[in-house]
Write a protein that holds these residues in place. Sequence first.
Motif, PDB file in Angstrom:
ATOM      1  N   ILE A  44      59.232  80.760  17.940  1.00 14.70           N
ATOM      2  CA  ILE A  44      58.621  79.498  18.346  1.00 14.70           C
ATOM      3  C   ILE A  44      58.444  79.534  19.861  1.00 14.70           C
ATOM      4  CG2 ILE A  44      58.907  76.989  18.422  1.00 14.70           C
ATOM      5  CD1 ILE A  44      60.547  77.237  15.821  1.00 14.70           C
ATOM      6  N   PRO A  45      57.177  79.442  20.330  1.00 15.21           N
ATOM      7  CA  PRO A  45      56.923  79.577  21.771  1.00 15.21           C
ATOM      8  C   PRO A  45      57.658  78.514  22.585  1.00 15.21           C
ATOM      9  CG  PRO A  45      54.870  79.648  20.505  1.00 15.21           C
ATOM     10  CD  PRO A  45      55.943  79.236  19.565  1.00 15.21           C
ATOM     11  N   THR A  46      58.022  78.805  23.838  1.00 16.92           N
ATOM     12  CA  THR A  46      57.699  80.087  24.418  1.00 16.92           C
ATOM     13  C   THR A  46      58.874  81.070  24.346  1.00 16.92           C
ATOM     14  OG1 THR A  46      58.349  79.215  26.569  1.00 16.92           O
ATOM     15  CG2 THR A  46      56.031  79.181  26.074  1.00 16.92           C
ATOM     16  N   ILE A 107      62.695  81.758  14.836  1.00 15.94           N
ATOM     17  CA  ILE A 107      63.549  82.040  15.989  1.00 15.94           C
ATOM     18  C   ILE A 107      63.233  81.053  17.107  1.00 15.94           C
ATOM     19  CG2 ILE A 107      64.346  83.839  17.584  1.00 15.94           C
ATOM     20  CD1 ILE A 107      64.325  85.057  14.868  1.00 15.94           C
ATOM     21  N   ASP A 108      64.276  80.378  17.622  1.00 10.18           N
ATOM     22  CA  ASP A 108      64.048  79.513  18.779  1.00 10.18           C
ATOM     23  C   ASP A 108      65.204  79.666  19.758  1.00 10.18           C
ATOM     24  OD1 ASP A 108      62.661  77.774  20.407  1.00 10.18           O
ATOM     25  OD2 ASP A 108      62.635  76.118  18.980  1.00 10.18           O
ATOM     26  N   ASP A 109      64.990  79.191  20.976  1.00  8.25           N
ATOM     27  CA  ASP A 109      66.061  79.338  21.973  1.00  8.25           C
ATOM     28  C   ASP A 109      67.152  78.293  21.795  1.00  8.25           C
ATOM     29  OD1 ASP A 109      64.365  77.298  22.843  1.00  8.25           O
ATOM     30  OD2 ASP A 109      64.295  77.961  24.933  1.00  8.25           O
ATOM     31  N   VAL A 110      66.759  77.019  21.645  1.00  4.56           N
ATOM     32  CA  VAL A 110      67.749  75.938  21.563  1.00  4.56           C
ATOM     33  C   VAL A 110      67.448  75.058  20.357  1.00  4.56           C
ATOM     34  CG1 VAL A 110      68.691  73.891  22.725  1.00  4.56           C
ATOM     35  CG2 VAL A 110      68.055  75.906  24.083  1.00  4.56           C
TER      36      VAL A 110
HETATM   37 MG    MG Z   1      61.032  75.485  22.956  1.00  3.28          MG
END
Ligand code: MG
Length: 183
Positions: A44-46, A107-110
């Motif tokens: 999921i960007p970015t 997939i995401d960062d948070v």
């Molecule tokens: Mg984001």
Amino acid sequence: EAGRELLSASDVSRTIARIAHQIIEKTALDAGEPGNPRVVLLGIPTRGTSLAARLTDKIEEFSGVRPALGSLDITLYRDDLRTRPHRPLERTSVPEGGIEDALVVLIDDVLFSGRTVRSALDGLRDLGRPRAVQLAVLIDRGHRELPIRADYVGKNVPTSRAEDISVLLTEHDGRDGVYLRQE
Ligand code: MG
Ligand code: 5GP
């Protein structure tokens, strides 16, 4: 000012390597094993896109199998499109072979309220019907507003709403690191 360090650069590498191993284990991704689902990582960007690319490399390094890699922009699927300031559209790129009957790992960062992931699930519905969908995040900071949880979590970080996680990745920020900041 970066804030309190939650993950150093080497912690970030180690964490991504661990999640790669966990994805291999949970998806039984063995070279040449018949009957295993095609695994597709969708970032999921970015920053989720960069994490997905790194995980793809690690999974290939550890298992000998390179999962398909793509990205999923969720801007159009947000339920708060009308109330949030305009944001440019990011890239959606579906890997060759699509997602039909695949095991898709978002997939995401948070992970925070869960609304982004809900939007991603809406976006997926327009792309096909995966066999299953899983979620990997670098940081789970709590405050869910929907019944959504991650299958793979780099680090659980209980936060207050006034705090903010700063995720630095070399591809975007010149170095790796995760920090906790007061707003
Ligand atoms: Mg984001
Ligand atoms: P949610 O939709 O779950 O409320 O928020 C998750 C999305 O917003 C993710 O795409 C993530 O990048 C971003 N996000 C939410 N909270 C934070 C935060 O504290 N730090 C960062 N870097 N991103 C966040």
